[in-house]
Design a protein around this motif. Structure first.
Motif, PDB file in Angstrom:
ATOM      1  N   ARG A  80       0.865  -1.331  -0.114  1.00 16.36           N
ATOM      2  CA  ARG A  80       0.048  -0.034  -0.031  1.00 16.36           C
ATOM      3  C   ARG A  80       0.793   1.263   0.092  1.00 16.36           C
ATOM      4  NH1 ARG A  80      -4.756  -0.555   4.510  1.00 16.36           N
ATOM      5  NH2 ARG A  80      -5.212   1.251   3.528  1.00 16.36           N
ATOM      6  N   PRO A  81       0.910   1.775  -1.126  1.00 22.34           N
ATOM      7  CA  PRO A  81       1.825   3.212  -1.381  1.00 22.34           C
ATOM      8  C   PRO A  81       1.297   4.200  -0.341  1.00 22.34           C
ATOM      9  CG  PRO A  81       0.385   3.028  -3.397  1.00 22.34           C
ATOM     10  CD  PRO A  81       0.021   1.815  -2.470  1.00 22.34           C
ATOM     11  N   ILE A  82       2.251   5.162   0.167  1.00 21.94           N
ATOM     12  CA  ILE A  82       1.626   6.223   1.190  1.00 21.94           C
ATOM     13  C   ILE A  82       1.157   7.426   0.207  1.00 21.94           C
ATOM     14  CG2 ILE A  82       3.474   5.940   2.669  1.00 21.94           C
ATOM     15  CD1 ILE A  82       5.147   8.135   1.661  1.00 21.94           C
ATOM     16  N   SER A  83       0.482   8.061   0.625  1.00 21.90           N
ATOM     17  CA  SER A  83      -0.224   9.296  -0.332  1.00 21.90           C
ATOM     18  C   SER A  83       0.623  10.074  -1.026  1.00 21.90           C
ATOM     19  CB  SER A  83      -1.137  10.112   0.681  1.00 21.90           C
ATOM     20  OG  SER A  83      -2.057   9.181   1.398  1.00 21.90           O
ATOM     21  N   LYS A  84       0.276  10.646  -2.001  1.00 20.93           N
ATOM     22  CA  LYS A  84       1.021  11.894  -2.656  1.00 20.93           C
ATOM     23  C   LYS A  84       1.290  12.815  -1.619  1.00 20.93           C
ATOM     24  CE  LYS A  84       0.317  11.006  -7.436  1.00 20.93           C
ATOM     25  NZ  LYS A  84      -0.557  11.392  -8.659  1.00 20.93           N
ATOM     26  N   ARG A  85       2.441  13.619  -1.825  1.00 17.94           N
ATOM     27  CA  ARG A  85       2.673  14.699  -0.869  1.00 17.94           C
ATOM     28  C   ARG A  85       2.262  16.039  -1.615  1.00 17.94           C
ATOM     29  NH1 ARG A  85       8.762  15.152   1.217  1.00 17.94           N
ATOM     30  NH2 ARG A  85       8.980  13.021   2.073  1.00 17.94           N
ATOM     31  N   PRO A  86       1.578  16.874  -0.767  1.00 23.59           N
ATOM     32  CA  PRO A  86       0.789  17.842  -1.219  1.00 23.59           C
ATOM     33  C   PRO A  86       1.873  19.120  -1.553  1.00 23.59           C
ATOM     34  CG  PRO A  86       0.829  17.922   1.075  1.00 23.59           C
ATOM     35  CD  PRO A  86       1.266  16.555   0.875  1.00 23.59           C
ATOM     36  N   ALA A  87       1.456  19.824  -2.560  1.00 21.93           N
ATOM     37  CA  ALA A  87       2.578  20.791  -2.945  1.00 21.93           C
ATOM     38  C   ALA A  87       2.852  21.775  -2.133  1.00 21.93           C
ATOM     39  CB  ALA A  87       1.809  21.485  -4.411  1.00 21.93           C
ATOM     40  N   SER A  88       1.866  22.202  -1.308  1.00 24.16           N
ATOM     41  CA  SER A  88       2.194  23.086  -0.116  1.00 24.16           C
ATOM     42  C   SER A  88       1.130  22.888   1.099  1.00 24.16           C
ATOM     43  CB  SER A  88       1.685  24.485  -0.624  1.00 24.16           C
ATOM     44  OG  SER A  88       1.458  25.459   0.408  1.00 24.16           O
ATOM     45  N   LEU A  89       1.918  23.071   2.132  1.00 23.39           N
ATOM     46  CA  LEU A  89       1.221  22.930   3.501  1.00 23.39           C
ATOM     47  C   LEU A  89       0.556  23.868   4.108  1.00 23.39           C
ATOM     48  CD1 LEU A  89       4.358  20.911   5.264  1.00 23.39           C
ATOM     49  CD2 LEU A  89       2.207  19.758   4.437  1.00 23.39           C
ATOM     50  N   GLU A  90       0.803  25.080   3.492  1.00 16.80           N
ATOM     51  CA  GLU A  90       0.179  26.164   3.856  1.00 16.80           C
ATOM     52  C   GLU A  90      -1.450  26.154   4.147  1.00 16.80           C
ATOM     53  OE1 GLU A  90       0.354  29.779   1.374  1.00 16.80           O
ATOM     54  OE2 GLU A  90      -0.532  30.857   2.735  1.00 16.80           O
ATOM     55  N   GLY A  91      -1.699  26.275   5.474  1.00 14.43           N
ATOM     56  CA  GLY A  91      -3.170  26.170   5.985  1.00 14.43           C
ATOM     57  C   GLY A  91      -3.427  24.758   6.043  1.00 14.43           C
ATOM     58  N   LEU A  92      -3.074  23.799   5.991  1.00 15.36           N
ATOM     59  CA  LEU A  92      -3.619  22.172   5.786  1.00 15.36           C
ATOM     60  C   LEU A  92      -3.283  21.883   7.601  1.00 15.36           C
ATOM     61  CD1 LEU A  92      -1.694  20.653   2.934  1.00 15.36           C
ATOM     62  CD2 LEU A  92      -3.982  21.713   3.195  1.00 15.36           C
ATOM     63  N   PHE A  97      13.524  15.836  17.771  1.00 16.85           N
ATOM     64  CA  PHE A  97      13.469  15.996  15.947  1.00 16.85           C
ATOM     65  C   PHE A  97      12.007  16.428  15.445  1.00 16.85           C
ATOM     66  CE2 PHE A  97      12.566  13.532  11.901  1.00 16.85           C
ATOM     67  CZ  PHE A  97      13.434  14.248  11.247  1.00 16.85           C
ATOM     68  N   LEU A  98      11.110  15.721  15.901  1.00 18.52           N
ATOM     69  CA  LEU A  98       9.804  16.353  15.460  1.00 18.52           C
ATOM     70  C   LEU A  98       9.508  17.621  15.867  1.00 18.52           C
ATOM     71  CD1 LEU A  98       7.744  13.296  16.058  1.00 18.52           C
ATOM     72  CD2 LEU A  98       8.376  13.947  13.730  1.00 18.52           C
ATOM     73  N   GLU A  99       9.589  18.178  17.119  1.00 19.47           N
ATOM     74  CA  GLU A  99       9.536  19.311  17.604  1.00 19.47           C
ATOM     75  C   GLU A  99      10.266  20.353  16.839  1.00 19.47           C
ATOM     76  OE1 GLU A  99      10.571  19.172  21.852  1.00 19.47           O
ATOM     77  OE2 GLU A  99       8.685  18.617  22.361  1.00 19.47           O
ATOM     78  N   LYS A 100      11.464  20.176  16.449  1.00 22.51           N
ATOM     79  CA  LYS A 100      12.487  20.995  15.566  1.00 22.51           C
ATOM     80  C   LYS A 100      11.841  21.015  14.061  1.00 22.51           C
ATOM     81  CE  LYS A 100      16.046  21.420  18.751  1.00 22.51           C
ATOM     82  NZ  LYS A 100      17.659  20.970  18.982  1.00 22.51           N
ATOM     83  N   THR A 101      11.358  20.033  13.829  1.00 24.43           N
ATOM     84  CA  THR A 101      10.958  20.045  12.172  1.00 24.43           C
ATOM     85  C   THR A 101       9.729  20.984  12.199  1.00 24.43           C
ATOM     86  OG1 THR A 101      11.764  17.803  12.053  1.00 24.43           O
ATOM     87  CG2 THR A 101      10.121  18.453  10.345  1.00 24.43           C
ATOM     88  N   LEU A 102       9.021  20.731  13.187  1.00 21.01           N
ATOM     89  CA  LEU A 102       7.482  21.540  13.260  1.00 21.01           C
ATOM     90  C   LEU A 102       7.615  22.879  13.325  1.00 21.01           C
ATOM     91  CD1 LEU A 102       4.418  20.866  13.202  1.00 21.01           C
ATOM     92  CD2 LEU A 102       4.665  21.004  15.775  1.00 21.01           C
ATOM     93  N   ALA A 103       8.634  23.133  14.186  1.00 19.95           N
ATOM     94  CA  ALA A 103       8.947  24.674  14.293  1.00 19.95           C
ATOM     95  C   ALA A 103       9.335  25.150  13.086  1.00 19.95           C
ATOM     96  CB  ALA A 103       9.844  24.981  15.579  1.00 19.95           C
ATOM     97  N   LEU A 104      10.161  24.360  12.298  1.00 20.95           N
ATOM     98  CA  LEU A 104      10.744  24.947  11.088  1.00 20.95           C
ATOM     99  C   LEU A 104       9.397  25.286  10.061  1.00 20.95           C
ATOM    100  CD1 LEU A 104      14.149  23.037  10.730  1.00 20.95           C
ATOM    101  CD2 LEU A 104      14.069  25.320  10.759  1.00 20.95           C
ATOM    102  N   LEU A 105       8.830  24.112   9.790  1.00 19.64           N
ATOM    103  CA  LEU A 105       7.797  24.160   8.952  1.00 19.64           C
ATOM    104  C   LEU A 105       6.637  25.390   9.302  1.00 19.64           C
ATOM    105  CD1 LEU A 105       7.158  20.312   8.368  1.00 19.64           C
ATOM    106  CD2 LEU A 105       7.942  21.939   6.908  1.00 19.64           C
ATOM    107  N   GLN A 106       6.367  25.292  10.572  1.00 19.53           N
ATOM    108  CA  GLN A 106       5.533  26.548  10.859  1.00 19.53           C
ATOM    109  C   GLN A 106       5.909  27.907  10.544  1.00 19.53           C
ATOM    110  OE1 GLN A 106       4.928  25.233  14.992  1.00 19.53           O
ATOM    111  NE2 GLN A 106       2.681  25.117  14.930  1.00 19.53           N
ATOM    112  N   ALA A 107       7.467  28.103  10.600  1.00 20.48           N
ATOM    113  CA  ALA A 107       8.073  29.493  10.124  1.00 20.48           C
ATOM    114  C   ALA A 107       7.864  29.527   8.908  1.00 20.48           C
ATOM    115  CB  ALA A 107       9.187  29.168  10.850  1.00 20.48           C
ATOM    116  N   SER A 108       8.218  28.443   8.073  1.00 16.10           N
ATOM    117  CA  SER A 108       8.331  28.564   6.584  1.00 16.10           C
ATOM    118  C   SER A 108       7.056  28.267   5.795  1.00 16.10           C
ATOM    119  CB  SER A 108       9.379  27.714   5.971  1.00 16.10           C
ATOM    120  OG  SER A 108       8.971  26.525   6.351  1.00 16.10           O
ATOM    121  N   GLU A 109       6.153  27.743   6.326  1.00 18.94           N
ATOM    122  CA  GLU A 109       5.083  26.947   5.420  1.00 18.94           C
ATOM    123  C   GLU A 109       3.636  27.741   5.934  1.00 18.94           C
ATOM    124  OE1 GLU A 109       5.194  24.739   2.883  1.00 18.94           O
ATOM    125  OE2 GLU A 109       7.510  24.983   2.947  1.00 18.94           O
TER     126      GLU A 109
END
Lengths: 99, 371
Positions: A22-34, A49-61
């Motif tokens: 079962r393949p994973i879903s396609k990645r969305p083009a943008s995470l904005e507002g998702l 690792f997750l906390e830092k990744t999330l912080a980076l994504l929240q800042a950029s996306e």
């Protein structure tokens, strides 16, 4: 050329795999507002690792609503009910190992 | 060759009569690195017959690849490992133990840790198939020990897909990933055999499986009492480096016959030994948390009821019953060994060879009864 009856048989020791991939879903083009789920595998470095990744994504996306989930055990698959909940409540999910 | 044999699905091809089959299996990637014994229809058939026939009967699915372990596939791997047909029921019992969901073979196969299944055989089958429980029990030189353990490893590789770097991500591995199978020395042990302690009859045969690191030798040539010998074992257990220290779970301890004779000679039971070991390891929470040098530690892998103060004692495993005790080895030499486990992520599993269930009622061994 040898006659067939003198040939040697080669066996396959692997056994068949009956499960369907079962393949994973396609990645969305943008995470904005998702709506983004964060699945914690309960490991010390995994959470960091997750906390830092999330912080980076929240800042950029510019993520939408973020919801945290925890696996019962880092060495076992997430329970099917938990996966179902994450799929129903989110548009994308972030997870990772971090030993 | 009989027609029925020619049709088997697991026979993937034929090669010329003069082809080098050992090299062929290497080329196909079906070896553990050592030469395999090429399976022939006759040998596979004899191995399947020793399992009760029905080659397509599914004995289990082996993670993380989840390959189907039919009797035929089990037989092929057992022949490749060098097993005789009379070993087949032991290999099957081992695989049933490993495929029990409580064992979490999926995690053990894939983990970066070095753990792999250690198998300990009890009961009359040890003698019937000529297993070694004596000198060099963890070492080489005995066909049954070597090839039963190897057959399980070949199944974990071929059927389970635990190939190094692919689905097996162990940073280091350990030598037991070639073969790691012993028998308890019931004849020399002053105590009841392990499987009898767990409620089986002495005439039952069992396989015990635990995810384990390599054995750590415990030398003690000086103590003539249980306390001194067991303090040496506690010393081996009291490090912060093995997985039990930070992830709890289960471990194994093997007592050499000379040590066992000294301990039992003072009237100590198996339960006394396990309890002493559980009570007297030395790790504290300050040890396993590095005194919070790298940030505040709670450690969710340790039981909730452990103290988290600096001086709180951190037992190696949550209870004496999580220390699995065996008497093994040769009659001379004052040595024992501590064998760390993988952690709370797995539970050891005991399975009967062929049929057989534990006897009902309270378990009473060496004067200790547990309800």
């Amino acid at each position: 050329m040898n006659p067939p009856e003198s040939n040697q048989v080669v066996y396959d020791p692997r056994g068949t795999v009956d499960a369907e991939p079962r393949p994973i879903s396609k990645r969305p083009a943008s995470l904005e507002g998702l709506r983004v789920g964060v699945l914690d595998n309960t490991k010390w470095n995994g959470r960091r690792f997750l906390e830092k990744t999330l912080a980076l994504l929240q800042a950029s996306e510019g993520l939408g609503e973020v919801t945290y989930y925890k696996k019962e055990s880092f060495s076992k698959n997430a329970a099917p009910e938990l996966i179902g909940r994450i799929a129903a409540e989110n548009d994308a999910v972030i997870t990772g190992i971090g030993d | 060759m009989p027609e029925a044999v020619q049709k088997r699905a697991a026979q993937i091809e034929t090669v010329d009569a003069d082809a080098d089959l050992i090299e062929h299996y290497y080329e196909r990637g079906f070896s553990d690195g050592l030469p395999v014994a090429p399976p022939t229809p006759e040998k596979v058939e004899a191995m399947v017959a020793a399992l009760g026939g029905e080659p397509d009967f599914l004995e289990g699915r082996v993670p993380p690849r989840w390959g189907s372990l039919t009797r035929e596939v089990l037989a092929i791997n057992a022949v490749m490992a060098g097993c005789l047909p009379e070993y087949a029921p032991v290999v099957r019992a081992a695989m049933r133990a490993l495929c029990d969901s409580h064992f979490n073979l999926n995690g053990i196969q894939a983990t970066t840790h070095m753990a792999c299944p250690l198998l300990v055989v009890n009961g009359p089958i040890r003698g019937a198939i000529g297993m070694n429980a004596d000198c060099n029990v963890f070492g080489s030189g005995n066909r049954a020990n070597a090839t039963i353990g190897r057959a399980v490893r070949l199944i974990l590789l071929n059927t389970g897909g635990g190939w190094p770097g692919e689905l097996d991500k162990s940073t280091l591995g350990h030598p037991g990933k070639y073969t790691y199978c012993i028998a308890e020395n019931e004849e020399i042990s002053p105590w009841a055999p392990y499987h009898v302690e767990k409620g089986y009859a002495p005439e039952d045969s069992t396989v015990f499986a635990i995810a384990a690191e390599a054995p750590h030798s415990v030398t003690n040539h000086i103590s003539d009492d249980p306390e001194g010998i067991l303090e040496s074992i506690c010393s081996a257990m009291s490090t912060i480096a093995h997985n039990n220290a930070v992830s709890s779970g289960s471990c194994a301890v093997v007592i050499g016959p000379e040590h066992a004779a000294t301990i039992a000679g003072k009237g100590w039971t198996r339960h006394d030994v396990r309890s002493f070991l559980w009570m007297n390891t030395k790790n504290t929470f300050a040890d396993v948390s590095f005194g919070h040098r790298y940030g505040k530690v709670y450690n969710r892998n340790l039981p909730r009821w452990y103290g988290r103060e600096a001086e709180s004692r951190i037992p190696i495993v949550p209870s004496p019953e999580n220390i699995h005790l065996f008497v093994v080895g040769g009659e001379a030499g004052r040595f024992s060994a501590f064998i760390p486990g993988w952690g709370h992520m797995t539970n050891p599993v005991l399975r009967a060879v062929d049929s057989g269930e534990p006897a009902p009622g309270a378990i009473c061994v060496d004067g200790t009864c547990m309800l």
